[in-house]
Design a protein around this motif. Structure first.
Motif, PDB file in Angstrom:
ATOM      1  N   THR A   1       0.825  -1.207   0.000  1.00 22.81           N
ATOM      2  CA  THR A   1       0.000   0.000   0.000  1.00 22.81           C
ATOM      3  C   THR A   1       0.860   1.258   0.000  1.00 22.81           C
ATOM      4  O   THR A   1       0.485   2.283  -0.572  1.00 22.81           O
ATOM      5  CB  THR A   1      -0.950   0.000   1.211  1.00 22.81           C
ATOM      6  OG1 THR A   1      -1.708  -1.217   1.197  1.00 22.81           O
ATOM      7  CG2 THR A   1      -1.915   1.169   1.158  1.00 22.81           C
TER       8      THR A   1
ATOM      9  N   CYS B   1      -0.701  -3.964   9.857  1.00 23.96           N
ATOM     10  CA  CYS B   1      -1.457  -3.973   8.598  1.00 23.96           C
ATOM     11  C   CYS B   1      -1.391  -5.330   7.908  1.00 23.96           C
ATOM     12  O   CYS B   1      -2.312  -6.111   7.979  1.00 23.96           O
ATOM     13  CB  CYS B   1      -0.962  -2.864   7.665  1.00 23.96           C
ATOM     14  SG  CYS B   1      -1.921  -2.750   6.117  1.00 23.96           S
TER      15      CYS B   1
ATOM     16  N   VAL C   1      -6.307  -5.714  -3.692  1.00 24.35           N
ATOM     17  CA  VAL C   1      -6.903  -4.578  -4.402  1.00 24.35           C
ATOM     18  C   VAL C   1      -7.121  -5.003  -5.849  1.00 24.35           C
ATOM     19  O   VAL C   1      -6.175  -5.167  -6.612  1.00 24.35           O
ATOM     20  CB  VAL C   1      -5.996  -3.342  -4.330  1.00 24.35           C
ATOM     21  CG1 VAL C   1      -6.620  -2.181  -5.103  1.00 24.35           C
ATOM     22  CG2 VAL C   1      -5.765  -2.939  -2.880  1.00 24.35           C
TER      23      VAL C   1
END
Length: 363
Positions: free
Chosen positions: A42, A166, A283
């Motif tokens: 990310t 995360c 994603v």
């Protein structure tokens, strides 16, 4: 105070470690001396696709030692070892019902470049720098809201723990918190990176009978076996759907896709048995699926999961306990880099030579 931070000045530019100004913590905020920070995909997306306002200090898997706390902080005190996780408002319906990963203001707080009170803490030469994920941990110090700060066991190497905020949390939490596979069930994990391997370890913890890892890198599949996978398939060499259906007598009960690659997402749906459930973590761009044949006709479920549907202050300490017990050896995924090697760390992540790079910010 003056700190050193890795700045992303413009879209696609390499990181530059420079001096910046960090303001004092305000009410309900915590100043953390960053020891280490994980490198996450990310962060690369934020740098290359400018999903957050630039210039910015990125980094969102920080771990460190609390230096100072602002007025009103009650759960954290100076000297605590902490992991920093995602930002959330704490008062919307989703936060209050235990789902802060889908906080109504999640995107604003994590990608909007500002702190909880809509102001900035970072600046350079009098100009504001954007904050990332409510922490900006690619710096020697960071400020985060108390509710995003997780106190952790001082007996565990603090430099190792940042990725729990995360990537590791995402993979393990998707299995343990969201899909919750039954003992003896079957599951396939697509993508054997940090998120996928964390999901595999979680599936082993709950006692899944068949744990299948799918990737295109044989080295990662070998590691998947050591971490709990019972079967592995190289998706570039075999018909994954055919092979999975053969060894599971019709398909898996569960699947987790961490790749975001449309053909792989379709595979994960097609290799489910009737009434199976697929969790999409990667994603994924716009894609086409056959809703009738791939979902509805066999009663399958497809869901999206963010950050493992975790409540970090509850879940991260649980993962640390599993690690201490030898049941969640996520240390096998990491390689350490010095802070000034940040661009090399990102390249190692991109080319797949390192599963989870961790930057040692301060010794």
């Amino acid at each position: 105070m003056k700190i050193k931070a890795a700045i992303t000045h413009a879209q696609g530019e390499p990181f530059k470690i420079e001096e910046v100004e960090l303001a004092d913590p305000k009410s309900n905020e915590v100043l953390v001396k960053i020891v280490a920070s994980g490198v996450c995909h990310t962060d690369a997306v934020a740098r290359d696709a400018a999903i957050a306002p630039l210039p910015a200090v990125l980094g969102h898997e920080g771990s460190g030692i609390v230096e100072r706390v602002g007025e009103g902080v009650t759960t954290i005190q100076p000297g605590d070892h902490v992991v920093l996780s995602f930002a959330h408002c704490g008062h919307c319906e989703n936060c209050l019902t235990g789902h802060p990963t889908v906080c109504e203001t999640f995107n604003d707080l994590n990608f909007g470049g500002i702190n909880d009170d809509h102001t900035h803490r970072l600046s350079q030469d009098g100009k504001d720098l954007s904050t990332f994920f409510g922490q900006s941990s690619f710096g020697t110090y960071a400020i985060s809201h108390e509710r995003n700060v997780v106190k952790v066991d001082k007996d565990v190497d603090l430099a190792l723990l940042g990725p729990l905020g995360c990537g590791i949390q995402t993979g393990a939490g998707t299995v343990l918190n969201r899909i919750q596979p039954e003992f003896g069930s079957t599951i396939a994990i697509y993508g054997a990176g940090a998120v996928g391997l964390s999901a595999i370890m979680a599936a082993a913890i709950v006692g899944c009978k068949t744990i299948i890892a799918v990737d295109v890198h044989d080295s990662r599949l070998e590691l998947a076996k050591k971490l709990g996978a019972t079967h592995t398939f190289n998706g570039s060499k075999v018909d994954v759907v055919k092979e999975i259906k053969a060894i599971t007598n019709g398909g898996t009960h569960y699947a987790v896709d961490t790749t975001g690659v449309p053909p792989v997402v379709r595979q994960c749906l097609q290799a489910l048995r009737p009434l199976g459930t697929a969790a999409i973590v990667g994603v994924t761009p716009e894609m086409t699926i056959d809703v009738h044949n791939d979902l509805m006709a066999e009663g399958k479920t497809m869901m999206g999961v963010i950050e493992g549907d975790a409540v970090p202050r509850v879940f991260i300490p649980q993962l640390v306990e599993y690690y201490k017990a030898g049941k969640f050896p996520f240390d096998k995924l990491v390689k350490y880099f010095e802070f000034d090697q940040i661009n090399e760390a990102f390249e190692a992540s991109k080319n797949g030579s390192v599963i989870k790079p961790i930057l040692k910010i301060q010794q």
